[in-house]
Design an enzyme around this catalytic site. Structure first.
Site, PDB file in Angstrom:
ATOM      1  N   SER A 186       0.839  -1.198   0.000  1.00 52.91           N
ATOM      2  CA  SER A 186       0.000   0.000   0.000  1.00 52.91           C
ATOM      3  C   SER A 186       0.881   1.258   0.000  1.00 52.91           C
ATOM      4  O   SER A 186       1.669   1.455  -0.921  1.00 52.91           O
ATOM      5  CB  SER A 186      -0.961  -0.045   1.187  1.00 52.91           C
ATOM      6  OG  SER A 186      -2.008   0.899   1.032  1.00 52.91           O
ATOM      7  N   HIS A 245      -8.251  -4.873  -1.135  1.00 55.70           N
ATOM      8  CA  HIS A 245      -7.019  -4.162  -0.773  1.00 55.70           C
ATOM      9  C   HIS A 245      -6.196  -5.024   0.174  1.00 55.70           C
ATOM     10  O   HIS A 245      -6.577  -5.256   1.325  1.00 55.70           O
ATOM     11  CB  HIS A 245      -7.355  -2.830  -0.108  1.00 55.70           C
ATOM     12  CG  HIS A 245      -6.151  -1.991   0.164  1.00 55.70           C
ATOM     13  ND1 HIS A 245      -5.393  -1.421  -0.842  1.00 55.70           N
ATOM     14  CD2 HIS A 245      -5.538  -1.633   1.335  1.00 55.70           C
ATOM     15  CE1 HIS A 245      -4.394  -0.752  -0.313  1.00 55.70           C
ATOM     16  NE2 HIS A 245      -4.447  -0.869   0.995  1.00 55.70           N
ATOM     17  N   ASP A 273      -9.863  -3.230  -5.985  1.00 54.63           N
ATOM     18  CA  ASP A 273      -9.334  -2.632  -4.752  1.00 54.63           C
ATOM     19  C   ASP A 273     -10.172  -1.414  -4.357  1.00 54.63           C
ATOM     20  O   ASP A 273     -10.251  -0.434  -5.107  1.00 54.63           O
ATOM     21  CB  ASP A 273      -7.877  -2.202  -4.982  1.00 54.63           C
ATOM     22  CG  ASP A 273      -7.148  -1.834  -3.699  1.00 54.63           C
ATOM     23  OD1 ASP A 273      -7.759  -1.173  -2.843  1.00 54.63           O
ATOM     24  OD2 ASP A 273      -5.965  -2.190  -3.569  1.00 54.63           O
TER      25      ASP A 273
END
Length: 346
Positions: A144, A300, A272
């Site tokens: 991320s 995600h 996502d």
């Protein structure tokens, strides 16, 4: 030129292909037990970060090193961190996670925090590891926010600017402005509120001690209702940006995809909920050094699959396969004028 966009081999279990289910499932499942040794790494500006070494470490000083960078407000205890560090450790790698400033056991010292484009601390860490383990092959992964940071760093440094054989980028918000907008929509606001709560808690702690140079009080902080608003009032001024838009533009790694020279694997799910659909259609074409794998589902940093009669993280299996594909370096860094680092497989 070889095809650089591939379909990931991730298949969600029947009934568990919803993006939010995939995103939230890892938080509901047991995490692998993993001992750690914590080391404080002093930084040139007087601040520090914490290194979390999976324990026990390999005895061989030439054992390969796996470096992991977590996401926004993540840590050693994040589900993906435990799984990926455990997977690397079980393969005989020396596995370490760097807590970004203020994400470890103690608040950081300086009146600043960390952000998506803050590459200096990772650069310092790689220099430290090059000195400490000069003959060890090294591969880094970023998840991320950590993935955006890592991709930006390797793009800036070129193919031989780091003692690094390759990079792995997972569920990275490479268009920060678009991701901030996506998180402020629909069910994704649940994630936004969770992240904001954690960020505000740390800022309030420092505001209460007059430790941040911000014209902001507790009420003003509480009224920030989006990540974009937070970045505009907190992240940007603390780190030298002229507001959120300037921060997003200068810190996003997406525009640098074509500049990457280091072998890089990117893993992404089209559903996502932290990012707009078809994210990579909005970005420049990746360079030949990039191997992009996109799954239809996965959420995600989710990617939970049914395997061995239970739910398991596909990410740990995919990263294990990637780490197994690397060979040992022929010569220690930085003398790469001779034989180059190679890997087999993908």
């Amino acid at each position: 030129m070889r095809e650089r966009r591939h379909e990931a081999d991730f298949s969600p279990p029947r009934g568990l292909n919803n993006a939010h289910v995939q995103t939230l499932l890892p938080r509901l499942l047991p995490r692998p037990p993993l001992a750690r040794e914590v080391e404080v790494l002093e930084l040139p500006d007087g601040d520090f970060v914490e290194l979390n070494w999976a324990s026990p470490q390999p005895a061989d000083p030439e054992a390969p090193v796996f470096v992991l960078f977590h996401g926004l407000e993540g840590s050693f205890d994040s589900p993906y961190a435990r799984w990926l560090l455990s997977a690397a450790s079980h393969l005989g790698w020396r596995a370490v996670l760097m807590h970004f400033r203020g994400c470890g056991s103690q608040p950081n010292r300086l009146p600043r925090a960390y952000h998506s484009g803050d590459t200096a601390d990772a650069y310092w860490l790689f220099g430290h590891l090059a000195h400490r383990f000069p003959k060890a092959l090294k591969v880094a992964a970023g998840v991320s926010l950590g993935g955006n940071m890592l991709l930006k760093l390797v793009a800036e440094q070129g193919g031989d600017g780091l003692d690094l054989a390759g990079a792995i980028v997972i569920s990275a918000p490479l268009d920060l402005a678009a991701s901030a907008d996506r998180l402020h929509q629909g069910f994704s606001r649940i994630y936004e509120r969770h992240l904001l709560s954690a960020l505000k808690r740390k800022v309030k702690y420092k505001l209460d001690r007059d430790a941040l140079p911000l014209p902001l009080d507790a009420r003003g902080l509480a009224n920030l209702d989006s990540l974009r608003a937070y970045d505009d009032v907190v992240t940007a001024p603390l780190h030298g940006f002229d507001g959120a838009e300037d921060y997003y533009q200068r810190a996003s790694a997406g525009p640098l995809l074509g500049d990457v020279e280091l072998p890089t694997l990117i893993l992404h799910a089209d559903d996502d909920p932290f990012m707009p659909a078809s994210l990579y259609d909005r970005l420049p074409a990746p360079s030949p050094a990039v191997h992009l794998e996109i799954a239809r589902f996965g959420g995600h940093v989710g990617f939970m699959e049914w395997r061995n009669r239970r739910l398991e993280p596909w990410l740990a299996r995919r990263i294990s396969r990637e780490l197994k594909s690397w060979s040992r370096p022929a010569i220690p860094w930085p003398g790469r004028a001779g034989p180059h680092l190679t890997r087999s497989g993908s």
